[in-house]
Design an enzyme around this catalytic site. Structure first.
Site, mmCIF file in Angstrom:
data_model
loop_
_atom_site.group_PDB
_atom_site.id
_atom_site.type_symbol
_atom_site.label_atom_id
_atom_site.label_comp_id
_atom_site.label_asym_id
_atom_site.label_seq_id
_atom_site.Cartn_x
_atom_site.Cartn_y
_atom_site.Cartn_z
ATOM 1 N N ARG A 1 0.803 -1.216 0.000
ATOM 2 C CA ARG A 1 0.000 0.000 0.000
ATOM 3 C C ARG A 1 0.841 1.274 0.000
ATOM 4 O O ARG A 1 0.578 2.214 -0.769
ATOM 5 C CB ARG A 1 -0.935 0.026 1.234
ATOM 6 C CG ARG A 1 -2.179 -0.786 1.078
ATOM 7 C CD ARG A 1 -2.636 -1.357 2.411
ATOM 8 N NE ARG A 1 -1.740 -2.437 2.789
ATOM 9 C CZ ARG A 1 -1.964 -3.709 2.478
ATOM 10 N NH1 ARG A 1 -3.056 -4.061 1.881
ATOM 11 N NH2 ARG A 1 -1.080 -4.647 2.799
ATOM 12 N N THR A 2 1.815 1.349 0.875
ATOM 13 C CA THR A 2 2.512 2.621 1.057
ATOM 14 C C THR A 2 3.273 3.027 -0.209
ATOM 15 O O THR A 2 3.131 4.137 -0.711
ATOM 16 C CB THR A 2 3.459 2.551 2.273
ATOM 17 O OG1 THR A 2 2.702 2.129 3.399
ATOM 18 C CG2 THR A 2 4.084 3.896 2.563
ATOM 19 N N LYS B 1 25.855 -4.137 -1.111
ATOM 20 C CA LYS B 1 27.329 -4.149 -1.135
ATOM 21 C C LYS B 1 27.914 -3.488 0.107
ATOM 22 O O LYS B 1 29.122 -3.409 0.258
ATOM 23 C CB LYS B 1 27.836 -3.409 -2.386
ATOM 24 C CG LYS B 1 27.339 -3.987 -3.682
ATOM 25 C CD LYS B 1 27.796 -3.113 -4.863
ATOM 26 C CE LYS B 1 27.090 -3.522 -6.132
ATOM 27 N NZ LYS B 1 27.241 -2.528 -7.209
ATOM 28 N N ARG C 1 11.313 3.894 3.224
ATOM 29 C CA ARG C 1 10.984 2.964 4.322
ATOM 30 C C ARG C 1 12.250 2.224 4.702
ATOM 31 O O ARG C 1 13.000 1.758 3.837
ATOM 32 C CB ARG C 1 9.919 1.964 3.868
ATOM 33 C CG ARG C 1 9.710 0.835 4.856
ATOM 34 C CD ARG C 1 8.489 0.010 4.548
ATOM 35 N NE ARG C 1 7.286 0.749 4.886
ATOM 36 C CZ ARG C 1 6.050 0.255 4.753
ATOM 37 N NH1 ARG C 1 5.871 -0.967 4.302
ATOM 38 N NH2 ARG C 1 4.992 0.980 5.084
ATOM 39 N N HIS D 1 5.302 6.234 11.346
ATOM 40 C CA HIS D 1 4.805 6.026 9.973
ATOM 41 C C HIS D 1 3.816 7.180 9.744
ATOM 42 O O HIS D 1 2.596 6.999 9.744
ATOM 43 C CB HIS D 1 4.141 4.654 9.904
ATOM 44 C CG HIS D 1 3.823 4.164 8.529
ATOM 45 N ND1 HIS D 1 3.938 4.945 7.397
ATOM 46 C CD2 HIS D 1 3.386 2.956 8.098
ATOM 47 C CE1 HIS D 1 3.585 4.209 6.348
ATOM 48 N NE2 HIS D 1 3.241 3.015 6.743
HETATM 49 C C1 NCD Z 1 2.421 -1.200 8.035
HETATM 50 C C2 NCD Z 1 3.881 -0.899 8.107
HETATM 51 O O1 NCD Z 1 4.691 -1.350 7.293
HETATM 52 O O2 NCD Z 1 4.233 -0.195 9.020
HETATM 53 N N1 NCD Z 1 1.832 -1.338 6.803
HETATM 54 C C3 NCD Z 1 1.382 -0.215 6.139
HETATM 55 O O3 NCD Z 1 2.153 0.645 5.807
HETATM 56 N N2 NCD Z 1 0.076 -0.120 5.908
HETATM 57 C C4 NCD Z 1 2.015 -2.180 9.012
HETATM 58 C C5 NCD Z 1 2.423 -3.601 8.897
HETATM 59 O O4 NCD Z 1 3.297 -3.992 8.137
HETATM 60 O O5 NCD Z 1 1.857 -4.369 9.653
#
Ligand code: NCD
Length: 310
Positions: free
Chosen positions: A56-57, A86, A107, A135
């Site tokens: 999703r993100t 590397k 991320r 997040h």
């Molecule tokens: C989450 C994350 O990666 O922090 N997912 C998201 O972005 N919707 C939560 C998760 O992985 O459980």
């Protein structure tokens, strides 16, 4: 209007800042559904740099940028396909990628990685999740979801259930919502409680909260229930997962006898803690929630580039 240089967390976001972002996001509905063509960011390039898996993100960041007419370059698996494999350091990777783009959505598994990236980057960093820390774009899309589903952000009882210790989404949601007139109920397996630094902010802002184990009772009183998965990959002892994964499962029977509509949310992915029998419940908002991710990320990009849509 709020001015932003980087978006690393919601810790320092005020009520006004959040309201500004929501207003821009709501104005972008038609653009984000593709009903209206936008060229707002046609000269801009967004890099998505993901060291952890995402559905999703990353895709909603990329969709948001493209809906605004911008372009995207992407490393979906930075751990194995970028020079990180590397041994390149995060600061060196950032000081390379910022030559290729106008903003970076990143991320990373390290808590605090977004701040580090921001301190080296020439271009805005948008934190798409850093370890167990924050997040912020998820927190904002969750707040937008509550606002759209409930019509307000004040006077609400918000229940959060699951692994509140390791879930960065609920950290950011709690920090953001604590600017509003809400009451929190936190429910987690023993040892998986909300981190003290989050509770400190909640206390400092005078927001009432309680911690309980009685999910059934909490649902009876709730306006919003936010369920999160056990973050298996972040446990110190992976053996703990099997022991605790079934502690709290949200299913339709918990809503029996509840006369008012409860908004049911989840950051997704769900892996057993939210039953599919809830999907047909009118308050089940988790798939509507995913679209709000496009709205929020588009709004944040527009604000960061100081290009507000008309
Ligand atoms: C989450 C994350 O990666 O922090 N997912 C998201 O972005 N919707 C939560 C998760 O992985 O459980």
């Amino acid at each position: 209007m709020v001015t932003l240089k980087h978006i690393t967390g919601l810790k320092d976001f005020s009520r006004r800042d959040i309201e500004d972002v929501l207003e821009v996001a709501i104005g972008l509905e038609d653009v984000c559904w593709g009903k209206k063509v936008s060229k707002l960011l046609e000269d801009k390039v967004l890099a998505t740099l993901f060291y952890e898996p995402s559905t999703r993100t990353r895709l909603s960041f990329e969709a948001a940028m493209q809906r605004l007419g911008g372009k995207v370059i992407s490393v979906a698996d930075a751990k194995s396909t970028s020079s990180a494999w590397k041994g390149e350091s995060l600061p060196d990777t950032i000081r390379t990628i910022d030559n290729y783009c106008d903003a970076i959505a990143m991320r990373h598994p390290g808590s605090g990685a977004a701040e580090i990236a921001a301190s080296y980057s020439r271009v805005p960093i948008l934190n798409a999740g850093d370890g167990t820390n924050e997040h912020p774009t998820q927190g904002l899309l969750d707040i937008l979801t509550i606002r759209k589903e409930r019509g307000t952000l004040d006077g609400l009882k918000v229940v959060m259930v699951g692994d509140l210790k390791h879930t960065r989404s609920t950290n950011s949601l709690t920090l953001g919502l604590s600017n509003f007139d809400v009451k929190f109920t936190f429910i987690s397996p023993s040892g998986f409680e909300t981190s003290p630094w989050i509770l400190d902010v909640v206390k400092k802002r005078g927001v009432p909260y309680s911690q309980t184990t009685d999910l059934k009772q909490a649902v009876q009183e709730a306006d919003v229930v936010y369920i999160c998965r056990i973050q298996k990959e972040r446990l110190e002892d992976p053996g703990d997962y099997e022991k605790i994964k079934g502690t709290y499962v949200f299913n339709r029977s918990l809503l029996e006898g509840v006369t008012k509509l409860v908004t049911v949310m989840h950051h997704l992915p769900r892996v057993g803690e939210l039953s599919e029998d809830v999907d047909s419940y009118p308050g089940a908002a988790y798939f509507r929630q995913t679209f709000n991710g496009v709205l929020i990320r588009a709004a944040l990009l527009a604000i960061l580039f100081n290009r507000l849509p008309e």
